[in-house]
Scaffold this active site. Sequence first.
Site, PDB file in Angstrom:
ATOM      1  N   LEU A 212      19.072  78.832 -29.621  1.00 19.83           N
ATOM      2  CA  LEU A 212      20.112  78.244 -28.785  1.00 19.83           C
ATOM      3  C   LEU A 212      20.575  76.900 -29.338  1.00 19.83           C
ATOM      4  CD1 LEU A 212      18.818  79.036 -25.178  1.00 19.83           C
ATOM      5  CD2 LEU A 212      20.700  80.137 -26.403  1.00 19.83           C
TER       6      LEU A 212
ATOM      7  N   ASN B 152      16.568  70.421 -26.090  1.00 21.20           N
ATOM      8  CA  ASN B 152      16.425  71.856 -26.304  1.00 21.20           C
ATOM      9  C   ASN B 152      15.099  72.245 -26.956  1.00 21.20           C
ATOM     10  OD1 ASN B 152      17.495  74.716 -26.899  1.00 21.20           O
ATOM     11  ND2 ASN B 152      17.138  73.905 -28.964  1.00 21.20           N
TER      12      ASN B 152
ATOM     13  N   SER C 173      16.017  74.246 -19.790  1.00 23.70           N
ATOM     14  CA  SER C 173      14.820  74.720 -19.112  1.00 23.70           C
ATOM     15  C   SER C 173      14.666  76.207 -19.403  1.00 23.70           C
ATOM     16  CB  SER C 173      14.941  74.434 -17.608  1.00 23.70           C
ATOM     17  OG  SER C 173      13.846  74.960 -16.895  1.00 23.70           O
TER      18      SER C 173
ATOM     19  N   TYR D   5       3.665  77.258 -19.327  1.00 21.08           N
ATOM     20  CA  TYR D   5       5.065  77.134 -19.747  1.00 21.08           C
ATOM     21  C   TYR D   5       5.962  76.814 -18.558  1.00 21.08           C
ATOM     22  CZ  TYR D   5       9.639  78.548 -21.592  1.00 21.08           C
ATOM     23  OH  TYR D   5      10.968  78.577 -21.963  1.00 21.08           O
TER      24      TYR D   5
ATOM     25  N   LYS E  72       8.420  73.493 -17.564  1.00 20.99           N
ATOM     26  CA  LYS E  72       9.844  73.645 -17.278  1.00 20.99           C
ATOM     27  C   LYS E  72      10.163  73.277 -15.833  1.00 20.99           C
ATOM     28  CE  LYS E  72      11.286  75.155 -21.317  1.00 20.99           C
ATOM     29  NZ  LYS E  72      12.172  74.313 -22.158  1.00 20.99           N
TER      30      LYS E  72
ATOM     31  N   THR F 276      16.690  84.834 -30.256  1.00 17.68           N
ATOM     32  CA  THR F 276      16.304  83.632 -30.986  1.00 17.68           C
ATOM     33  C   THR F 276      14.952  83.882 -31.645  1.00 17.68           C
ATOM     34  OG1 THR F 276      15.048  82.649 -29.169  1.00 17.68           O
ATOM     35  CG2 THR F 276      17.433  82.270 -29.169  1.00 17.68           C
TER      36      THR F 276
END
Length: 297
Positions: free
Chosen positions: A34, A103, A154, A168, A172, A203
């Site tokens: 991204l 990011n 996020s 994780y 976030k 990605t």
Amino acid sequence: MHEPSRREQSASAHEPSAPPAGRHWFITGANSGLGAAFVDAALAAGDRVTGAVRRPETMAAKSAAHPERLAVVPLEVTEADRCAAALREAEAVGGPIDVLVNNAGFGTVGAVEETGDEELRHVMEVMFHGPLRLTRLALPTMRRRRSGTIVQVSSMGGLLSFAGVGAYCAAKGALELASEALSDEVRPLGVRVLIVEPGAFRTAFNGAISSTTPLPDYEATVGPLRESLLGTENGQQPGDPRKAAEALLAVLRLPDPPLRLALGDDAFSAIRAKLGAVEADLAVTEHLGTGAAVNFG
């Protein structure tokens, strides 16, 4: 016709030049996924970009293709001194930061019991403390200018969680709650905050996932997710990063943008299911949790 004097010529030579056209973006994790899509979209829009990455050589070709509008600085978001230096370097080359995009990050899978203190601290450092550190560093200039946008990348996991992604989603989620408060604090000062909540996009995310050492008792709950994430090849995820970048630019063009931008069919369905589950919990327990105020009558 008036000929400028030597003094006038000297003064003119030392006057600051007009600021370059377009916005100046500072994007972490700008070399892939991204982040790379955001860089491409910003350049296509005529803006300037500083890409902040751990390995600047990974952006050498793109930087050479856009020498006037793309600068690259080395950055490890866990290093406070380097964060401050990277922003100074970016502003020295491209001027004040108009859009900060936090990011950089990585995936991690494992049961909460399997996740050690060191692993948990690293997850929080990269995806919570790092973004907030850069945010605090960028804010003084944005406040003075009464302008700027902070984009916190996020995840749909910032609003929901499930077996195997506790660490994780904790990072976030913490970033989202801090950013929600931040938005209320800086909106009157002309600074905007946007929380981006992607689902699965094509990605290199899966290739960078950190996995804990499995405990047999969690094989039924965490095992399927671990197998799915580690077994799915990069590039097979449903989301198109270019469309995500287009959506980001479209939201930034809105005169009154929302606080959150969910990205991907999976993100929308999962977030709506979470909101429905919360509403269901409230409905079931409302008779127990309300009417508890002390009556001083």
